[in-house]
Design a protein around this motif. Sequence first.
Motif, PDB file in Angstrom:
ATOM      1  N   PHE A  98       0.848  -1.183   0.000  1.00  0.00           N
ATOM      2  CA  PHE A  98       0.000   0.000   0.000  1.00  0.00           C
ATOM      3  C   PHE A  98       0.888   1.238   0.000  1.00  0.00           C
ATOM      4  N   ALA A  99       0.409   2.275  -0.653  1.00  0.00           N
ATOM      5  CA  ALA A  99       1.155   3.534  -0.703  1.00  0.00           C
ATOM      6  C   ALA A  99       1.269   4.139   0.689  1.00  0.00           C
ATOM      7  N   LEU A 100       2.344   4.860   0.881  1.00  0.00           N
ATOM      8  CA  LEU A 100       2.630   5.574   2.127  1.00  0.00           C
ATOM      9  C   LEU A 100       2.623   7.070   1.836  1.00  0.00           C
ATOM     10  N   PRO A 101       2.484   7.902   2.865  1.00  0.00           N
ATOM     11  CA  PRO A 101       2.483   9.349   2.618  1.00  0.00           C
ATOM     12  C   PRO A 101       3.710   9.842   1.851  1.00  0.00           C
ATOM     13  N   GLN A 102       4.851   9.229   2.063  1.00  0.00           N
ATOM     14  CA  GLN A 102       6.057   9.663   1.352  1.00  0.00           C
ATOM     15  C   GLN A 102       6.022   9.319  -0.142  1.00  0.00           C
ATOM     16  N   THR A 126      -9.385   2.293 -10.329  1.00  0.00           N
ATOM     17  CA  THR A 126      -9.104   3.334 -11.315  1.00  0.00           C
ATOM     18  C   THR A 126      -7.636   3.738 -11.261  1.00  0.00           C
ATOM     19  N   ASN A 127      -7.253   4.598 -12.181  1.00  0.00           N
ATOM     20  CA  ASN A 127      -5.904   5.170 -12.233  1.00  0.00           C
ATOM     21  C   ASN A 127      -4.808   4.110 -12.196  1.00  0.00           C
ATOM     22  N   VAL A 128      -4.984   3.073 -13.002  1.00  0.00           N
ATOM     23  CA  VAL A 128      -3.947   2.045 -13.122  1.00  0.00           C
ATOM     24  C   VAL A 128      -2.908   2.571 -14.107  1.00  0.00           C
ATOM     25  N   PHE A 129      -1.667   2.596 -13.668  1.00  0.00           N
ATOM     26  CA  PHE A 129      -0.616   3.125 -14.531  1.00  0.00           C
ATOM     27  C   PHE A 129       0.709   2.466 -14.181  1.00  0.00           C
ATOM     28  N   THR A 130       1.418   2.048 -15.213  1.00  0.00           N
ATOM     29  CA  THR A 130       2.766   1.507 -15.066  1.00  0.00           C
ATOM     30  C   THR A 130       3.698   2.380 -15.897  1.00  0.00           C
ATOM     31  N   LEU A 131       4.825   2.724 -15.340  1.00  0.00           N
ATOM     32  CA  LEU A 131       5.800   3.522 -16.086  1.00  0.00           C
ATOM     33  C   LEU A 131       6.126   2.814 -17.396  1.00  0.00           C
ATOM     34  N   PRO A 132       6.224   3.566 -18.489  1.00  0.00           N
ATOM     35  CA  PRO A 132       6.446   2.937 -19.804  1.00  0.00           C
ATOM     36  C   PRO A 132       7.628   1.969 -19.863  1.00  0.00           C
ATOM     37  N   ALA A 133       8.720   2.295 -19.218  1.00  0.00           N
ATOM     38  CA  ALA A 133       9.909   1.430 -19.276  1.00  0.00           C
ATOM     39  C   ALA A 133       9.704   0.090 -18.577  1.00  0.00           C
ATOM     40  N   SER A 157       4.500   1.103 -10.693  1.00  0.00           N
ATOM     41  CA  SER A 157       3.110   0.930 -11.087  1.00  0.00           C
ATOM     42  C   SER A 157       2.232   1.246  -9.885  1.00  0.00           C
ATOM     43  N   ALA A 158       1.021   1.725 -10.171  1.00  0.00           N
ATOM     44  CA  ALA A 158       0.093   2.056  -9.085  1.00  0.00           C
ATOM     45  C   ALA A 158      -1.336   1.857  -9.571  1.00  0.00           C
ATOM     46  N   LEU A 159      -2.215   1.637  -8.609  1.00  0.00           N
ATOM     47  CA  LEU A 159      -3.651   1.603  -8.884  1.00  0.00           C
ATOM     48  C   LEU A 159      -4.392   2.082  -7.656  1.00  0.00           C
ATOM     49  N   PHE A 160      -5.569   2.623  -7.887  1.00  0.00           N
ATOM     50  CA  PHE A 160      -6.374   3.215  -6.828  1.00  0.00           C
ATOM     51  C   PHE A 160      -7.655   2.412  -6.650  1.00  0.00           C
ATOM     52  N   LEU A 161      -8.007   2.136  -5.394  1.00  0.00           N
ATOM     53  CA  LEU A 161      -9.231   1.407  -5.048  1.00  0.00           C
ATOM     54  C   LEU A 161     -10.085   2.253  -4.118  1.00  0.00           C
ATOM     55  N   TYR A 162     -11.385   2.216  -4.373  1.00  0.00           N
ATOM     56  CA  TYR A 162     -12.324   2.912  -3.490  1.00  0.00           C
ATOM     57  C   TYR A 162     -13.423   1.921  -3.141  1.00  0.00           C
ATOM     58  N   ILE A 215      -4.428   2.861  -2.162  1.00  0.00           N
ATOM     59  CA  ILE A 215      -3.549   2.868  -3.325  1.00  0.00           C
ATOM     60  C   ILE A 215      -2.536   1.750  -3.164  1.00  0.00           C
ATOM     61  N   LEU A 216      -2.489   0.896  -4.150  1.00  0.00           N
ATOM     62  CA  LEU A 216      -1.489  -0.167  -4.171  1.00  0.00           C
ATOM     63  C   LEU A 216      -0.398   0.226  -5.154  1.00  0.00           C
ATOM     64  N   VAL A 217       0.833  -0.079  -4.787  1.00  0.00           N
ATOM     65  CA  VAL A 217       1.964   0.262  -5.644  1.00  0.00           C
ATOM     66  C   VAL A 217       2.891  -0.935  -5.801  1.00  0.00           C
ATOM     67  N   ALA A 218       3.594  -0.943  -6.920  1.00  0.00           N
ATOM     68  CA  ALA A 218       4.719  -1.844  -7.140  1.00  0.00           C
ATOM     69  C   ALA A 218       5.949  -0.951  -7.066  1.00  0.00           C
ATOM     70  N   GLU A 219       6.841  -1.282  -6.159  1.00  0.00           N
ATOM     71  CA  GLU A 219       7.983  -0.405  -5.888  1.00  0.00           C
ATOM     72  C   GLU A 219       9.273  -1.216  -5.905  1.00  0.00           C
ATOM     73  N   GLU A 220      10.303  -0.594  -6.429  1.00  0.00           N
ATOM     74  CA  GLU A 220      11.623  -1.220  -6.441  1.00  0.00           C
ATOM     75  C   GLU A 220      12.644  -0.175  -6.042  1.00  0.00           C
TER      76      GLU A 220
END
Length: 142
Positions: free
Chosen positions: A6-10, A94-101, A70-75, A59-64
Amino acid sequence: MIQYRFALPQDDVQLAEMKWQHALEDSRVYHEPEPDPAGHDRFVQQFCSFLRREQAWQILVAEEEGRILSALFLYFVPKCPGPNSSSDCIAYLTNVFTLPAFRSRGIGAALLEQAKAHARSRRCELLFVWPSPRSMDWYCRN
């Protein structure tokens, strides 16, 4: 190694930058007005304020290594209880997005699996999306 969490404030500024990039990409693909570069900083501030204020969004994120790929938003919307109810809510994705690379590597699909598992854990009856023409195939595959 990619972490799904899950996303964090930072993460707010990175999420705002991703939303900006997503809007730029959509403007090219769908011939929508391009965001005005002069409004970038104001948008980032508004988006970060939105994330702090609207805490119902998950908000769920894929982080490295500290970078969100990548991120997506759930309500989640609660359902009225019923005597025979087997679910507690429905959810909007909504707002599912993965960086192009980082596309076509299964990162977005794995993130979506995390979202579906989270929805099941919340006894979610329905996960609905509003796909763009460009994302339709991705949603159908996943």
